[in-house]
Write a protein that holds these residues in place. Structure first.
Motif, PDB file in Angstrom:
ATOM      1  N   PRO A   1       8.424  -1.886  16.072  1.00 18.96           N
ATOM      2  CA  PRO A   1       7.225  -1.661  16.904  1.00 18.96           C
ATOM      3  C   PRO A   1       5.941  -2.057  16.187  1.00 18.96           C
ATOM      4  CG  PRO A   1       8.675   0.228  17.005  1.00 18.96           C
ATOM      5  CD  PRO A   1       9.196  -0.641  15.899  1.00 18.96           C
ATOM      6  N   ILE A   2       5.908  -1.786  14.860  1.00 18.47           N
ATOM      7  CA  ILE A   2       4.703  -2.134  14.103  1.00 18.47           C
ATOM      8  C   ILE A   2       4.522  -3.648  14.076  1.00 18.47           C
ATOM      9  CG2 ILE A   2       3.603  -2.051  11.834  1.00 18.47           C
ATOM     10  CD1 ILE A   2       5.100   0.595  11.355  1.00 18.47           C
ATOM     11  N   GLY A   3       5.634  -4.345  13.825  1.00 20.92           N
ATOM     12  CA  GLY A   3       5.570  -5.810  13.795  1.00 20.92           C
ATOM     13  C   GLY A   3       5.161  -6.391  15.129  1.00 20.92           C
ATOM     14  N   ILE A   4       5.743  -5.886  16.198  1.00 25.24           N
ATOM     15  CA  ILE A   4       5.417  -6.363  17.539  1.00 25.24           C
ATOM     16  C   ILE A   4       3.957  -6.082  17.874  1.00 25.24           C
ATOM     17  CG2 ILE A   4       5.866  -6.008  20.001  1.00 25.24           C
ATOM     18  CD1 ILE A   4       8.806  -5.431  19.217  1.00 25.24           C
ATOM     19  N   ALA A   5       3.495  -4.875  17.516  1.00 28.73           N
ATOM     20  CA  ALA A   5       2.102  -4.506  17.793  1.00 28.73           C
ATOM     21  C   ALA A   5       1.128  -5.399  17.030  1.00 28.73           C
ATOM     22  CB  ALA A   5       1.873  -3.047  17.433  1.00 28.73           C
ATOM     23  N   VAL A   6       1.467  -5.692  15.767  1.00 31.77           N
ATOM     24  CA  VAL A   6       0.589  -6.541  14.958  1.00 31.77           C
ATOM     25  C   VAL A   6       0.516  -7.947  15.547  1.00 31.77           C
ATOM     26  CG1 VAL A   6       0.344  -7.700  12.724  1.00 31.77           C
ATOM     27  CG2 VAL A   6       0.868  -5.253  12.814  1.00 31.77           C
ATOM     28  N   ILE A   7       1.685  -8.497  15.904  1.00 29.92           N
ATOM     29  CA  ILE A   7       1.717  -9.844  16.483  1.00 29.92           C
ATOM     30  C   ILE A   7       0.941  -9.875  17.798  1.00 29.92           C
ATOM     31  CG2 ILE A   7       3.216 -11.590  17.529  1.00 29.92           C
ATOM     32  CD1 ILE A   7       5.360 -10.746  15.479  1.00 29.92           C
ATOM     33  N   ALA A   8       1.171  -8.870  18.649  1.00 33.86           N
ATOM     34  CA  ALA A   8       0.461  -8.805  19.930  1.00 33.86           C
ATOM     35  C   ALA A   8      -1.039  -8.683  19.711  1.00 33.86           C
ATOM     36  CB  ALA A   8       0.970  -7.621  20.760  1.00 33.86           C
ATOM     37  N   GLY A   9      -1.429  -7.875  18.722  1.00 33.96           N
ATOM     38  CA  GLY A   9      -2.847  -7.710  18.435  1.00 33.96           C
ATOM     39  C   GLY A   9      -3.493  -8.986  17.947  1.00 33.96           C
ATOM     40  N   VAL A  10      -2.789  -9.709  17.088  1.00 34.44           N
ATOM     41  CA  VAL A  10      -3.314 -10.976  16.565  1.00 34.44           C
ATOM     42  C   VAL A  10      -3.453 -11.990  17.696  1.00 34.44           C
ATOM     43  CG1 VAL A  10      -2.794 -12.964  15.098  1.00 34.44           C
ATOM     44  CG2 VAL A  10      -2.488 -10.649  14.215  1.00 34.44           C
ATOM     45  N   LEU A  11      -2.426 -12.073  18.547  1.00 38.96           N
ATOM     46  CA  LEU A  11      -2.474 -13.012  19.660  1.00 38.96           C
ATOM     47  C   LEU A  11      -3.608 -12.671  20.621  1.00 38.96           C
ATOM     48  CD1 LEU A  11       1.328 -13.469  20.472  1.00 38.96           C
ATOM     49  CD2 LEU A  11      -0.204 -15.125  19.399  1.00 38.96           C
ATOM     50  N   TYR A  12      -3.776 -11.383  20.871  1.00 37.69           N
ATOM     51  CA  TYR A  12      -4.861 -10.959  21.765  1.00 37.69           C
ATOM     52  C   TYR A  12      -6.223 -11.303  21.162  1.00 37.69           C
ATOM     53  CZ  TYR A  12      -7.963  -7.973  24.483  1.00 37.69           C
ATOM     54  OH  TYR A  12      -8.990  -7.509  25.272  1.00 37.69           O
ATOM     55  N   ALA A  13      -6.382 -11.059  19.864  1.00 40.80           N
ATOM     56  CA  ALA A  13      -7.649 -11.358  19.197  1.00 40.80           C
ATOM     57  C   ALA A  13      -7.945 -12.853  19.222  1.00 40.80           C
ATOM     58  CB  ALA A  13      -7.609 -10.848  17.760  1.00 40.80           C
ATOM     59  N   LEU A  14      -6.910 -13.662  18.984  1.00 40.62           N
ATOM     60  CA  LEU A  14      -7.084 -15.115  19.034  1.00 40.62           C
ATOM     61  C   LEU A  14      -7.482 -15.569  20.426  1.00 40.62           C
ATOM     62  CD1 LEU A  14      -4.140 -16.498  16.848  1.00 40.62           C
ATOM     63  CD2 LEU A  14      -6.591 -16.817  16.441  1.00 40.62           C
ATOM     64  N   ARG A  15      -6.820 -15.005  21.430  1.00 40.71           N
ATOM     65  CA  ARG A  15      -7.130 -15.378  22.813  1.00 40.71           C
ATOM     66  C   ARG A  15      -8.582 -15.033  23.142  1.00 40.71           C
ATOM     67  NH1 ARG A  15      -7.670 -18.643  26.607  1.00 40.71           N
ATOM     68  NH2 ARG A  15      -7.775 -17.777  28.704  1.00 40.71           N
ATOM     69  N   GLN A  16      -9.029 -13.879  22.715  1.00 39.63           N
ATOM     70  CA  GLN A  16     -10.409 -13.484  22.970  1.00 39.63           C
ATOM     71  C   GLN A  16     -11.382 -14.392  22.237  1.00 39.63           C
ATOM     72  OE1 GLN A  16      -9.312 -11.618  25.640  1.00 39.63           O
ATOM     73  NE2 GLN A  16     -11.328 -10.744  25.284  1.00 39.63           N
ATOM     74  N   TRP A  17     -11.015 -14.815  21.030  1.00 39.77           N
ATOM     75  CA  TRP A  17     -11.871 -15.711  20.257  1.00 39.77           C
ATOM     76  C   TRP A  17     -11.987 -17.064  20.945  1.00 39.77           C
ATOM     77  CZ3 TRP A  17     -11.058 -20.305  17.415  1.00 39.77           C
ATOM     78  CH2 TRP A  17     -12.131 -20.665  16.587  1.00 39.77           C
ATOM     79  N   PHE A  18     -10.858 -17.576  21.433  1.00 41.42           N
ATOM     80  CA  PHE A  18     -10.874 -18.855  22.147  1.00 41.42           C
ATOM     81  C   PHE A  18     -11.723 -18.758  23.417  1.00 41.42           C
ATOM     82  CE2 PHE A  18      -6.618 -19.843  20.057  1.00 41.42           C
ATOM     83  CZ  PHE A  18      -7.150 -20.816  19.232  1.00 41.42           C
ATOM     84  N   ARG A  19     -11.737 -17.614  24.059  1.00 42.69           N
ATOM     85  CA  ARG A  19     -12.493 -17.428  25.293  1.00 42.69           C
ATOM     86  C   ARG A  19     -13.999 -17.475  25.051  1.00 42.69           C
ATOM     87  NH1 ARG A  19     -11.013 -12.215  28.451  1.00 42.69           N
ATOM     88  NH2 ARG A  19     -12.350 -13.246  29.984  1.00 42.69           N
ATOM     89  N   GLY A  20     -14.435 -17.115  23.865  1.00 44.64           N
ATOM     90  CA  GLY A  20     -15.850 -17.135  23.547  1.00 44.64           C
ATOM     91  C   GLY A  20     -16.562 -15.875  24.022  1.00 44.64           C
ATOM     92  N   PRO A  21     -17.867 -15.753  23.715  1.00 42.72           N
ATOM     93  CA  PRO A  21     -18.644 -14.571  24.101  1.00 42.72           C
ATOM     94  C   PRO A  21     -18.717 -14.413  25.619  1.00 42.72           C
ATOM     95  CG  PRO A  21     -19.832 -15.899  22.490  1.00 42.72           C
ATOM     96  CD  PRO A  21     -18.669 -16.724  22.954  1.00 42.72           C
ATOM     97  N   GLN A  22     -18.745 -13.168  26.063  1.00 45.49           N
ATOM     98  CA  GLN A  22     -18.864 -12.856  27.485  1.00 45.49           C
ATOM     99  C   GLN A  22     -20.275 -12.320  27.750  1.00 45.49           C
ATOM    100  OE1 GLN A  22     -15.556 -13.306  29.343  1.00 45.49           O
ATOM    101  NE2 GLN A  22     -15.568 -14.419  27.408  1.00 45.49           N
ATOM    102  N   TYR A  23     -21.027 -13.033  28.572  1.00 37.71           N
ATOM    103  CA  TYR A  23     -22.401 -12.618  28.861  1.00 37.71           C
ATOM    104  C   TYR A  23     -22.385 -11.642  30.033  1.00 37.71           C
ATOM    105  CZ  TYR A  23     -27.368 -12.871  29.952  1.00 37.71           C
ATOM    106  OH  TYR A  23     -28.683 -12.547  30.190  1.00 37.71           O
TER     107      TYR A  23
END
Length: 337
Positions: free
Chosen positions: A19-41
């Motif tokens: 679960p820890i590994g899955i959570a870390v991977i999911a968190g990293v992927l989510y963070a990357l996706r948000q970074w690619f999306r850019g700032p939200q005004y």
């Protein structure tokens, strides 16, 4: 087998590292996706009583911007070349925002005649214009010509934007505080203007033609901001980033079925959605702290520098003078200054 690890049985899964590994991977992927999306005004600035034009508003970034403007209470004109799609967008935005002041008007930026007809009709409806968002454009298309015999990307992205803006300057000046937002791209820094072969007849490539058109938009924006000093009209240039929208329709990753299938997930993951790409445009159009700020360039809702060769005053002046000739405004220059 000694030392062999296997996936734990369901009763024991939460007592293992999985679960820890899955959570870390999911968190990293989510963070990357948000970074690619850019700032939200997310500013709540209201635009009630304001009149806004958004070109290319039936799809992609333009549609997302128009929805935002309508949500803020503006009177929004969807300026598009395709009547059926424009009408459909008008109805959809009205329903989504409960704003009945969303109006489609036809205008094809590949036709000087169409632009002039649109402006004439628009001026019969409106006495002022508060925000002009020059969003419409084409990217990396095959070699072709506009109705007025200019290379398609240069003709639509730059010349069409130039003529439309110039013909609407009187209405923008009639506003207590007006903004012009021109859409550029990172490719602008790779562009150059070949005055001896503006249509690139000798060496056409889709990428270089696109870069030339956006380079011209940046130079025009700098020149326009200079011309409008002392007025209450400001000019901003925005780079929305790489957006997974219809703007990419001419690229191999969209035209090739194989690439579309194989790269579909990575493209979705790494590129902005149209709504994400709209944030910087909206920021430049409505942000209160930008009141009176002109001649700036923005990406990800932040001020970025123009490339040095874009700011060459002599070159900007030359492009402006030539564009007056190309668009037929040379004789009417005194009317637009």
């Amino acid at each position: 087998m000694a030392g062999h690890m296997s996936f734990p049985e369901p009763p024991n899964i939460f007592s293992s590292w999985y679960p820890i590994g899955i959570a870390v991977i999911a968190g990293v992927l989510y963070a990357l996706r948000q970074w690619f999306r850019g700032p939200q005004y997310i500013a709540t600035t209201k635009l009630k009583g304001k009149t806004v034009i958004v070109t290319g508003a039936n799809t992609g970034i333009g549609f997302a911007v128009a929805v935002d403007m309508a949500t803020r209470g503006a009177r929004v004109f969807l300026v598009c070349r395709d009547e059926a799609k424009g009408k459909a967008a008008e109805e959809e935005i009205r329903k989504a925002t409960d704003n009945m002041n969303v109006i489609f008007m036809k205008c094809d930026l590949a036709s000087f005649k169409s632009i002039r007809e649109f402006v004439e009709n628009f001026k019969k409806k409106e006495e002022k214009l508060d925000i002009l968002i020059n969003n419409a454009g084409v990217m990396m298309c095959a070699e072709g010509e506009t109705e007025d015999k200019f290379e398609t990307q240069f003709g639509v992205n730059y010349l069409g934007t130039f003529l439309l803006t110039e013909l609407l300057l009187d209405l923008l000046k009639a506003s207590p505080s007006a903004r012009i937002v021109n859409t550029s791209a990172s490719a602008s820094n790779l562009g150059k203007i070949n005055f001896d072969d503006i249509n690139m007849k000798e060496d056409y490539t889709p990428g270089q033609a696109f870069a030339q058109s956006k380079h011209a938009v940046d130079m025009y924006s700098i020149k326009l901001a200079e011309r409008l000093k002392g007025t209450k009209v400001t000019v901003a240039t925005v780079n929305p980033g790489i957006v997974n929208s219809t703007g990419l329709r001419h690229l191999p990753m969209k035209t090739s079925s194989f690439l579309r299938l194989s790269l579909g997930l990575p493209i979705w993951f790494m590129l902005k959605t149209s709504a994400d790409g709209a944030h910087t445009t909206v920021y430049a159009a409505v942000e209160n702290k930008l009141e009176g700020v002109s001649g700036r360039r923005y990406k990800d809702c932040q001020d970025i520098k123009f490339d040095d060769n874009t700011k060459d005053e002599e070159f900007c002046n030359k492009l402006y003078e030539k564009t007056l000739e190309w668009t037929g405004l040379k004789k009417a220059r005194s009317e637009i200054e």
